[in-house]
Scaffold this motif. Sequence first.
Motif, mmCIF file in Angstrom:
data_model
loop_
_atom_site.group_PDB
_atom_site.id
_atom_site.type_symbol
_atom_site.label_atom_id
_atom_site.label_comp_id
_atom_site.label_asym_id
_atom_site.label_seq_id
_atom_site.Cartn_x
_atom_site.Cartn_y
_atom_site.Cartn_z
ATOM 1 N N SER A 27 -48.380 29.654 -37.105
ATOM 2 C CA SER A 27 -46.938 29.420 -37.210
ATOM 3 C C SER A 27 -46.433 29.755 -38.609
ATOM 4 N N ALA A 28 -47.159 29.319 -39.638
ATOM 5 C CA ALA A 28 -46.732 29.580 -41.018
ATOM 6 C C ALA A 28 -46.624 31.079 -41.285
ATOM 7 N N LEU A 29 -47.604 31.843 -40.819
ATOM 8 C CA LEU A 29 -47.585 33.285 -41.051
ATOM 9 C C LEU A 29 -46.602 33.980 -40.114
ATOM 10 N N GLY A 30 -46.551 33.548 -38.861
ATOM 11 C CA GLY A 30 -45.684 34.201 -37.895
ATOM 12 C C GLY A 30 -44.205 33.990 -38.164
ATOM 13 N N ALA A 96 -51.754 19.260 -40.776
ATOM 14 C CA ALA A 96 -52.493 20.264 -40.023
ATOM 15 C C ALA A 96 -51.966 20.448 -38.610
ATOM 16 N N HIS A 97 -50.825 19.832 -38.289
ATOM 17 C CA HIS A 97 -50.270 19.928 -36.931
ATOM 18 C C HIS A 97 -48.754 20.079 -37.018
ATOM 19 N N THR A 98 -48.308 21.159 -37.681
ATOM 20 C CA THR A 98 -46.879 21.423 -37.848
ATOM 21 C C THR A 98 -46.547 22.855 -37.420
ATOM 22 N N ARG A 99 -45.242 23.088 -37.200
ATOM 23 C CA ARG A 99 -44.731 24.431 -36.916
ATOM 24 C C ARG A 99 -43.582 24.705 -37.882
ATOM 25 N N PHE A 100 -43.424 25.955 -38.273
ATOM 26 C CA PHE A 100 -42.501 26.337 -39.331
ATOM 27 C C PHE A 100 -41.277 27.045 -38.767
ATOM 28 N N GLY A 103 -38.236 32.292 -41.280
ATOM 29 C CA GLY A 103 -37.775 32.628 -42.621
ATOM 30 C C GLY A 103 -37.966 31.529 -43.642
ATOM 31 N N TRP A 104 -38.849 30.594 -43.371
ATOM 32 C CA TRP A 104 -39.037 29.434 -44.257
ATOM 33 C C TRP A 104 -39.416 29.853 -45.665
ATOM 34 N N ASP A 105 -40.220 30.897 -45.790
ATOM 35 C CA ASP A 105 -40.691 31.307 -47.114
ATOM 36 C C ASP A 105 -39.561 31.870 -47.961
ATOM 37 N N HIS A 106 -38.632 32.603 -47.322
ATOM 38 C CA HIS A 106 -37.473 33.136 -48.050
ATOM 39 C C HIS A 106 -36.635 31.997 -48.619
ATOM 40 N N GLU A 107 -36.406 30.969 -47.827
ATOM 41 C CA GLU A 107 -35.608 29.834 -48.284
ATOM 42 C C GLU A 107 -36.323 29.057 -49.393
ATOM 43 N N VAL A 108 -37.615 28.888 -49.263
ATOM 44 C CA VAL A 108 -38.382 28.184 -50.297
ATOM 45 C C VAL A 108 -38.259 28.908 -51.636
ATOM 46 N N ARG A 109 -38.418 30.216 -51.613
ATOM 47 C CA ARG A 109 -38.310 30.982 -52.871
ATOM 48 C C ARG A 109 -36.900 30.914 -53.440
ATOM 49 N N ARG A 110 -35.914 30.870 -52.574
ATOM 50 C CA ARG A 110 -34.524 30.824 -53.026
ATOM 51 C C ARG A 110 -34.186 29.480 -53.669
ATOM 52 N N LEU A 111 -34.738 28.409 -53.153
ATOM 53 C CA LEU A 111 -34.307 27.063 -53.549
ATOM 54 C C LEU A 111 -35.148 26.428 -54.645
ATOM 55 N N ILE A 112 -36.376 26.879 -54.818
ATOM 56 C CA ILE A 112 -37.275 26.203 -55.751
ATOM 57 C C ILE A 112 -36.857 26.481 -57.193
ATOM 58 N N ALA A 113 -37.227 25.573 -58.086
ATOM 59 C CA ALA A 113 -36.954 25.714 -59.527
ATOM 60 C C ALA A 113 -38.082 25.018 -60.272
ATOM 61 N N PRO A 114 -38.242 25.320 -61.580
ATOM 62 C CA PRO A 114 -39.407 24.799 -62.305
ATOM 63 C C PRO A 114 -39.558 23.289 -62.285
ATOM 64 N N THR A 208 -32.009 21.350 -45.530
ATOM 65 C CA THR A 208 -31.990 21.421 -44.065
ATOM 66 C C THR A 208 -32.230 22.842 -43.576
ATOM 67 N N THR A 209 -32.377 23.796 -44.487
ATOM 68 C CA THR A 209 -32.575 25.189 -44.086
ATOM 69 C C THR A 209 -34.049 25.549 -43.924
ATOM 70 N N VAL A 210 -34.932 24.627 -44.275
ATOM 71 C CA VAL A 210 -36.363 24.771 -43.984
ATOM 72 C C VAL A 210 -36.750 23.566 -43.148
ATOM 73 N N GLU A 211 -37.415 23.833 -42.029
ATOM 74 C CA GLU A 211 -37.742 22.753 -41.108
ATOM 75 C C GLU A 211 -39.178 22.926 -40.611
ATOM 76 N N VAL A 212 -39.918 21.817 -40.590
ATOM 77 C CA VAL A 212 -41.220 21.833 -39.924
ATOM 78 C C VAL A 212 -41.169 20.876 -38.745
ATOM 79 N N THR A 213 -41.728 21.324 -37.648
ATOM 80 C CA THR A 213 -41.825 20.490 -36.454
ATOM 81 C C THR A 213 -43.204 19.847 -36.451
ATOM 82 N N HIS A 214 -43.229 18.532 -36.336
ATOM 83 C CA HIS A 214 -44.427 17.743 -36.604
ATOM 84 C C HIS A 214 -44.915 17.057 -35.330
#
Length: 312
Positions: A27-30, A96-100, A103-114, A208-214
């Motif tokens: 899921s993370a890669l797909g 170890a039991h989540t779904r992504f 585009g989660w990675d794009h949002e993570v890179r956009r929102l993260i800061a040091p 709220t733009t990145v979501e994992v289903t648990h």
Amino acid sequence: MRTVAPTISVVLPARDEGDRVGATVASALGAAAEPDGIEAVVVDDCSSADGRPRVAAGADRRRTRIIRSELHLGVGAARNLAARHAHGRLLFITDAHTRFSDGWDHEVRRLIAPSRILSVTVRDRASAWRGHGCRLVVPHMGTRWNTAPPATGTRAHVQIASSAGTVVQRALFERLGGYDEGMVHYGGFEPEFSVRAWRAGAEIVHTTTVEVTHRFKPEAECTAFLAAARTAMVHNCLRFGTAHLPESMILEMVRLHALEYPDHIREALVMLEQRSAWGRRAELARSLPHGFASFVRRFALLDQIGRPVPEV
């Protein structure tokens, strides 16, 4: 074929999760916009032979490293071990039991800061329920989910990130010292890490733009799990409170746990002494630029019956 260095390491502690690990990695890669920038780092936390992490052959397996521990580390130490093996600049810490979400990675890179930790939205796989980070329950030192997102137009700060969806730059994670390995097995790791991050001058921002289903445990499975983990969880709450609470609240914390868990409190207190909880408190007082009072003021923190939390 040229190998692209990962920018995001998905950190997965796994104990007896078996095929669920492979599904989470897939899921993370797909769902990633740039899967070549993702790696998965799995710590097999002393799983049984049948429960060891399994990842499908091919691209998923090539982008996954599994580190086996022959000792049961518990959540915090397993995450720390995975982080030490990570190559990515960013850590996405999940279960170890989540779904992504797409585009989660794009949002993570956009929102993260040091100096920013991201708390992502967690959705229940079996319903439409969503969790938007957590808030601290004082002096019990547990947490409650925020079931509504931060109000529109506000800085989306939350007290506690979710252990199923915490994103942090690896450099900040290392500066904070990772998760507290004085805690044991399960319970309290994310709240303690989050409060320590606030005291260190970082911020926790919810998205709220990145979501994992648990996958939340079914009731019977959850009851059995909590029964087995209860002493560790009581100890971890006590250690968390001893490290951070005003001294005037620590005795009340112990009293609450003694009333609620009389069969576990004695062993938990022995563990508290063995693991130098008061030494940990002194260490944090020396090393962190802000006291717990700064956390109290930032969130106008009330105790669990609605009284203001003292700053000293």
